[in-house]
Design a protein around this motif. Structure first.
Motif, PDB file in Angstrom:
ATOM      1  N   GLN A 197     -46.606  71.027  -3.296  1.00  0.00           N
ATOM      2  CA  GLN A 197     -47.816  70.769  -2.523  1.00  0.00           C
ATOM      3  C   GLN A 197     -49.022  71.392  -3.223  1.00  0.00           C
ATOM      4  OE1 GLN A 197     -47.383  68.980   0.202  1.00  0.00           O
ATOM      5  NE2 GLN A 197     -45.221  69.290   0.704  1.00  0.00           N
ATOM      6  N   SER A 198     -49.681  70.615  -4.038  1.00  0.00           N
ATOM      7  CA  SER A 198     -50.921  71.090  -4.657  1.00  0.00           C
ATOM      8  C   SER A 198     -52.092  70.690  -3.758  1.00  0.00           C
ATOM      9  CB  SER A 198     -51.073  70.476  -6.050  1.00  0.00           C
ATOM     10  OG  SER A 198     -50.006  70.904  -6.884  1.00  0.00           O
ATOM     11  N   GLN A 199     -53.292  71.073  -4.137  1.00  0.00           N
ATOM     12  CA  GLN A 199     -54.473  70.678  -3.354  1.00  0.00           C
ATOM     13  C   GLN A 199     -55.651  70.394  -4.270  1.00  0.00           C
ATOM     14  OE1 GLN A 199     -55.584  72.862   0.160  1.00  0.00           O
ATOM     15  NE2 GLN A 199     -53.475  73.297   0.739  1.00  0.00           N
ATOM     16  N   TYR A 200     -56.454  69.433  -3.812  1.00  0.00           N
ATOM     17  CA  TYR A 200     -57.715  69.129  -4.502  1.00  0.00           C
ATOM     18  C   TYR A 200     -58.866  69.614  -3.640  1.00  0.00           C
ATOM     19  CZ  TYR A 200     -61.836  66.359  -5.713  1.00  0.00           C
ATOM     20  OH  TYR A 200     -63.115  65.968  -6.019  1.00  0.00           O
ATOM     21  N   ILE A 201     -59.815  70.312  -4.265  1.00  0.00           N
ATOM     22  CA  ILE A 201     -61.003  70.770  -3.540  1.00  0.00           C
ATOM     23  C   ILE A 201     -62.229  70.152  -4.194  1.00  0.00           C
ATOM     24  CG2 ILE A 201     -62.362  72.766  -2.811  1.00  0.00           C
ATOM     25  CD1 ILE A 201     -59.786  74.409  -2.833  1.00  0.00           C
ATOM     26  N   HIS A 202     -62.906  69.316  -3.431  1.00  0.00           N
ATOM     27  CA  HIS A 202     -64.138  68.686  -3.920  1.00  0.00           C
ATOM     28  C   HIS A 202     -65.239  69.738  -3.959  1.00  0.00           C
ATOM     29  CE1 HIS A 202     -67.846  66.222  -3.620  1.00  0.00           C
ATOM     30  NE2 HIS A 202     -67.149  65.374  -4.352  1.00  0.00           N
ATOM     31  N   VAL A 203     -66.081  69.653  -4.970  1.00  0.00           N
ATOM     32  CA  VAL A 203     -67.207  70.579  -5.099  1.00  0.00           C
ATOM     33  C   VAL A 203     -68.475  69.873  -4.651  1.00  0.00           C
ATOM     34  CG1 VAL A 203     -68.625  71.864  -6.761  1.00  0.00           C
ATOM     35  CG2 VAL A 203     -66.128  71.951  -6.903  1.00  0.00           C
ATOM     36  N   TRP A 204     -69.093  70.412  -3.602  1.00  0.00           N
ATOM     37  CA  TRP A 204     -70.348  69.823  -3.126  1.00  0.00           C
ATOM     38  C   TRP A 204     -71.394  69.883  -4.231  1.00  0.00           C
ATOM     39  CZ3 TRP A 204     -75.200  71.757  -3.305  1.00  0.00           C
ATOM     40  CH2 TRP A 204     -76.199  70.981  -2.701  1.00  0.00           C
ATOM     41  N   GLY A 205     -72.251  68.883  -4.246  1.00  0.00           N
ATOM     42  CA  GLY A 205     -73.385  68.904  -5.169  1.00  0.00           C
ATOM     43  C   GLY A 205     -73.439  67.613  -5.948  1.00  0.00           C
ATOM     44  N   GLN A 206     -74.582  67.343  -6.483  1.00  0.00           N
ATOM     45  CA  GLN A 206     -74.752  66.143  -7.292  1.00  0.00           C
ATOM     46  C   GLN A 206     -74.396  66.458  -8.732  1.00  0.00           C
ATOM     47  OE1 GLN A 206     -75.864  63.124  -6.198  1.00  0.00           O
ATOM     48  NE2 GLN A 206     -76.030  63.842  -4.100  1.00  0.00           N
ATOM     49  N   SER A 207     -73.668  65.545  -9.362  1.00  0.00           N
ATOM     50  CA  SER A 207     -73.591  65.633 -10.816  1.00  0.00           C
ATOM     51  C   SER A 207     -74.850  64.923 -11.312  1.00  0.00           C
ATOM     52  CB  SER A 207     -72.327  64.974 -11.338  1.00  0.00           C
ATOM     53  OG  SER A 207     -72.239  63.648 -10.901  1.00  0.00           O
ATOM     54  N   THR A 208     -75.583  65.563 -12.128  1.00  0.00           N
ATOM     55  CA  THR A 208     -76.873  65.032 -12.577  1.00  0.00           C
ATOM     56  C   THR A 208     -76.927  65.061 -14.099  1.00  0.00           C
ATOM     57  OG1 THR A 208     -77.938  67.190 -12.663  1.00  0.00           O
ATOM     58  CG2 THR A 208     -77.983  66.053 -10.540  1.00  0.00           C
TER      59      THR A 208
ATOM     60  N   ASP B 121     -72.710  46.483  -0.986  1.00  0.00           N
ATOM     61  CA  ASP B 121     -73.893  46.215  -1.823  1.00  0.00           C
ATOM     62  C   ASP B 121     -74.953  47.318  -1.723  1.00  0.00           C
ATOM     63  OD1 ASP B 121     -72.767  43.904  -2.691  1.00  0.00           O
ATOM     64  OD2 ASP B 121     -73.811  42.620  -1.236  1.00  0.00           O
ATOM     65  N   GLU B 122     -75.237  47.744  -0.496  1.00  0.00           N
ATOM     66  CA  GLU B 122     -76.313  48.723  -0.303  1.00  0.00           C
ATOM     67  C   GLU B 122     -75.959  50.057  -0.971  1.00  0.00           C
ATOM     68  OE1 GLU B 122     -76.956  49.891   3.753  1.00  0.00           O
ATOM     69  OE2 GLU B 122     -79.092  50.251   3.400  1.00  0.00           O
ATOM     70  N   THR B 123     -74.705  50.474  -0.825  1.00  0.00           N
ATOM     71  CA  THR B 123     -74.267  51.746  -1.428  1.00  0.00           C
ATOM     72  C   THR B 123     -74.335  51.644  -2.951  1.00  0.00           C
ATOM     73  OG1 THR B 123     -72.666  51.831   0.379  1.00  0.00           O
ATOM     74  CG2 THR B 123     -72.457  53.499  -1.341  1.00  0.00           C
ATOM     75  N   PHE B 124     -73.897  50.510  -3.458  1.00  0.00           N
ATOM     76  CA  PHE B 124     -73.947  50.313  -4.907  1.00  0.00           C
ATOM     77  C   PHE B 124     -75.393  50.399  -5.417  1.00  0.00           C
ATOM     78  CE2 PHE B 124     -74.501  47.206  -8.432  1.00  0.00           C
ATOM     79  CZ  PHE B 124     -73.857  47.945  -9.426  1.00  0.00           C
ATOM     80  N   ALA B 125     -76.307  49.734  -4.695  1.00  0.00           N
ATOM     81  CA  ALA B 125     -77.715  49.744  -5.107  1.00  0.00           C
ATOM     82  C   ALA B 125     -78.268  51.176  -5.138  1.00  0.00           C
ATOM     83  CB  ALA B 125     -78.541  48.877  -4.161  1.00  0.00           C
ATOM     84  N   GLN B 126     -77.884  51.974  -4.155  1.00  0.00           N
ATOM     85  CA  GLN B 126     -78.345  53.371  -4.113  1.00  0.00           C
ATOM     86  C   GLN B 126     -77.780  54.171  -5.290  1.00  0.00           C
ATOM     87  OE1 GLN B 126     -80.581  54.837  -2.331  1.00  0.00           O
ATOM     88  NE2 GLN B 126     -81.001  53.147  -0.953  1.00  0.00           N
ATOM     89  N   ARG B 127     -76.511  53.940  -5.602  1.00  0.00           N
ATOM     90  CA  ARG B 127     -75.881  54.644  -6.735  1.00  0.00           C
ATOM     91  C   ARG B 127     -76.600  54.310  -8.034  1.00  0.00           C
ATOM     92  NH1 ARG B 127     -73.433  59.124  -5.592  1.00  0.00           N
ATOM     93  NH2 ARG B 127     -73.521  58.820  -3.357  1.00  0.00           N
ATOM     94  N   VAL B 128     -76.945  53.035  -8.182  1.00  0.00           N
ATOM     95  CA  VAL B 128     -77.639  52.604  -9.403  1.00  0.00           C
ATOM     96  C   VAL B 128     -78.948  53.370  -9.548  1.00  0.00           C
ATOM     97  CG1 VAL B 128     -78.820  50.657 -10.500  1.00  0.00           C
ATOM     98  CG2 VAL B 128     -76.572  50.320  -9.448  1.00  0.00           C
ATOM     99  N   LYS B 129     -79.636  53.550  -8.409  1.00  0.00           N
ATOM    100  CA  LYS B 129     -80.921  54.275  -8.456  1.00  0.00           C
ATOM    101  C   LYS B 129     -80.699  55.763  -8.746  1.00  0.00           C
ATOM    102  CE  LYS B 129     -83.381  51.509  -5.112  1.00  0.00           C
ATOM    103  NZ  LYS B 129     -83.745  51.498  -3.697  1.00  0.00           N
ATOM    104  N   ARG B 130     -79.703  56.358  -8.085  1.00  0.00           N
ATOM    105  CA  ARG B 130     -79.478  57.805  -8.236  1.00  0.00           C
ATOM    106  C   ARG B 130     -79.066  58.178  -9.653  1.00  0.00           C
ATOM    107  NH1 ARG B 130     -77.872  61.095  -3.378  1.00  0.00           N
ATOM    108  NH2 ARG B 130     -78.335  59.808  -1.591  1.00  0.00           N
ATOM    109  N   ARG B 131     -78.253  57.336 -10.262  1.00  0.00           N
ATOM    110  CA  ARG B 131     -77.781  57.647 -11.611  1.00  0.00           C
ATOM    111  C   ARG B 131     -78.238  56.564 -12.576  1.00  0.00           C
ATOM    112  NH1 ARG B 131     -74.203  61.862 -12.460  1.00  0.00           N
ATOM    113  NH2 ARG B 131     -75.014  61.578 -14.553  1.00  0.00           N
ATOM    114  N   SER B 132     -79.552  56.432 -12.701  1.00  0.00           N
ATOM    115  CA  SER B 132     -80.084  55.401 -13.606  1.00  0.00           C
ATOM    116  C   SER B 132     -79.662  55.677 -15.047  1.00  0.00           C
ATOM    117  CB  SER B 132     -81.606  55.333 -13.487  1.00  0.00           C
ATOM    118  OG  SER B 132     -82.159  56.595 -13.785  1.00  0.00           O
ATOM    119  N   ASP B 133     -79.374  56.960 -15.352  1.00  0.00           N
ATOM    120  CA  ASP B 133     -78.956  57.316 -16.709  1.00  0.00           C
ATOM    121  C   ASP B 133     -77.609  56.684 -17.079  1.00  0.00           C
ATOM    122  OD1 ASP B 133     -78.005  59.186 -14.658  1.00  0.00           O
ATOM    123  OD2 ASP B 133     -76.985  60.190 -16.331  1.00  0.00           O
ATOM    124  N   LEU B 134     -76.803  56.336 -16.067  1.00  0.00           N
ATOM    125  CA  LEU B 134     -75.471  55.789 -16.347  1.00  0.00           C
ATOM    126  C   LEU B 134     -75.465  54.271 -16.502  1.00  0.00           C
ATOM    127  CD1 LEU B 134     -73.301  57.912 -13.847  1.00  0.00           C
ATOM    128  CD2 LEU B 134     -73.660  58.325 -16.282  1.00  0.00           C
TER     129      LEU B 134
END
Lengths: 67, 350
Positions: free
Chosen positions: B324-335, B283-296
């Protein structure tokens, strides 16, 4: 002015020097704020508020000293 | 050939290599690995490999915002172990590092601790032997190892990024020492990254991008594109980023393209499946996500895709034999504004 947590104190000092603004006022609050309870965040905000107001109301040249 | 007189400060250092290393460490100029002493002769050899004036400023490197001149680039190139023929790549790399779109300041200062990864495209890969084949993200190739290390030394020695003070990485990861890869263009069924980005195939480029530790997207079970890409998308699930990197190995790439998938098809297919599912969050994580991406306007039924748009997923082909492929996450916020960092591609010139 800039508001930071104390974990970023050295970085803020470095930035002030880099931009030739050693007197830029920086208000420091306790780290962390991202993983503490909301009530604790409010407590820290309240504690910082008076200082924040005093910095903003001070003459520009004296703001760094107030901070 | 450059003729201007170098202006960097001179230091007398001991002939003994261990004593010299102690000197570099004391000065804070080392990433922890032994440094090649940047003697006048070695720096001159680097400068002779470019037509640029040694005092030309390529960009300002945060957090100190010090000017990266061609001479300083040459010095740090020597220190990293680069060969003189890498010099044009080093200059283009610094152009990319100091492009405001990359937002190097944020990459340096964040507790997230990303590396800046270099992706090399074009004929320069062959000319200086940049590995894009077997073990391309591993050890064994001087160009890959030292070009990646050069990035770290520029951040430290020009930018003034020091762990614990001006670099706030909580943990960092080994890619911060060095991460540089060539795209295996010869084994790719698609057009390479630099051509996608508007450069000619016979031009050489360097792309700088924020990079977290990679996740292996192994798949020895699928013989169809749908299977490989579905499994790959599962590896990409979780918090989104402004961009994402799929390093697809040649065996997977051949199957995927053989089933008629273009690069755009790959991006779309994976983007529709790699998601951050709000229903799975506390619940707490979800609430934070809602605040961070209010546009969504997030609800418990929402999913946040891995990037805001399918085209924000970089697809490159690299590696040797194996599935054997690899996924590399890109640091940063999508805004809503497009993200806190964006990859930058620069052409490599003499």
């Amino acid at each position: 002015m800039t508001l930071i947590t104390h974990a970023f104190d050295a970085l803020a000092k470095s930035e002030k020097e880099a931009f030739g603004a050693p007197d830029h006022p920086v208000l420091v609050v306790q780290h962390p704020i991202g993983t503490v309870k909301l009530e604790e965040v409010y407590k820290r905000a309240d504690a910082a508020f008076e200082k924040l107001v005093s910095i903003l109301l001070a003459p520009e040249a004296a703001r760094a000293k107030v901070a | 050939m450059a003729t201007a007189v170098p202006q960097a400060e001179r230091f007398e250092i001991p002939d003994d290599l261990w004593a010299a290393q102690a000197f570099f460490e004391e000065k804070g100029w080392s990433d922890g690995l032994p440094i090649i002493p940047p003697t006048e002769e070695r720096v001159a050899q680097m400068l002779a490999a470019t037509k640029r004036d040694p005092q030309q400023v390529i960009g300002a490197v945060p957090p100190r915002w010090a000017q990266a001149t061609v001479e300083k680039i040459a010095i740090n190139g020597v220190m990293a172990g680069c060969k003189p023929e890498y010099m044009p790549v080093l200059i283009a790399a610094v152009e990319a590092l100091t492009d405001p779109k990359l937002n190097l300041y944020a990459l340096q200062a964040t507790t997230g601790g990303p590396a800046v990864m270099l992706i090399i495209n074009g004929p320069i890969r062959k000319a200086i032997n940049v590995n894009g084949g077997s073990n391309a993200l591993g050890e064994g190739w001087r160009a890959n190892a030292t070009l990646g290390r050069f990035v770290q030394l520029v951040k430290r020695n020009i930018g003034g990024s020091y762990p614990g003070t001006t670099c706030k990485a909580t943990l960092g990861w080994p890619g911060k020492y060095s991460i540089c890869i060539g795209e295996n263009e010869e084994a790719s069924p698609w057009e390479p990254l630099h051509v996608e980005r508007g450069f000619k195939k016979d031009e050489s480029t360097v792309t700088a991008i924020s990079a977290d530790a990679s996740v292996r997207a192994s798949d020895l079970d699928s013989s169809k594109a749908v299977g490989i890409l579905t499994n790959f998308a599962h590896r990409m699930e979780g918090p989104s980023g402004p961009e994402a990197i799929m390093v697809i190995c040649p065996e997977h790439a051949r199957i995927i393209a053989g089933d008629g998938f273009s690069k755009k098809d790959v991006q779309k297919f994976v983007w529709e499946r790699a998601a951050y599912r709000m229903k799975d969050l506390p619940d707490e994580t979800f609430a934070q996500r809602v605040k961070r991406r209010s546009d969504l306007k997030l609800t418990r039924e929402s999913v946040i895709p891995v990037t805001d748009k399918p085209e924000d997923i970089l697809v490159i082909v690299a590696g040797g034999d194996g599935s054997q492929s690899q996924y590399i996450h890109v640091w940063g916020q999508s805004t809503p504004e497009g993200g806190s960092t964006r990859s930058v591609t620069k052409v490599i010139r003499d």
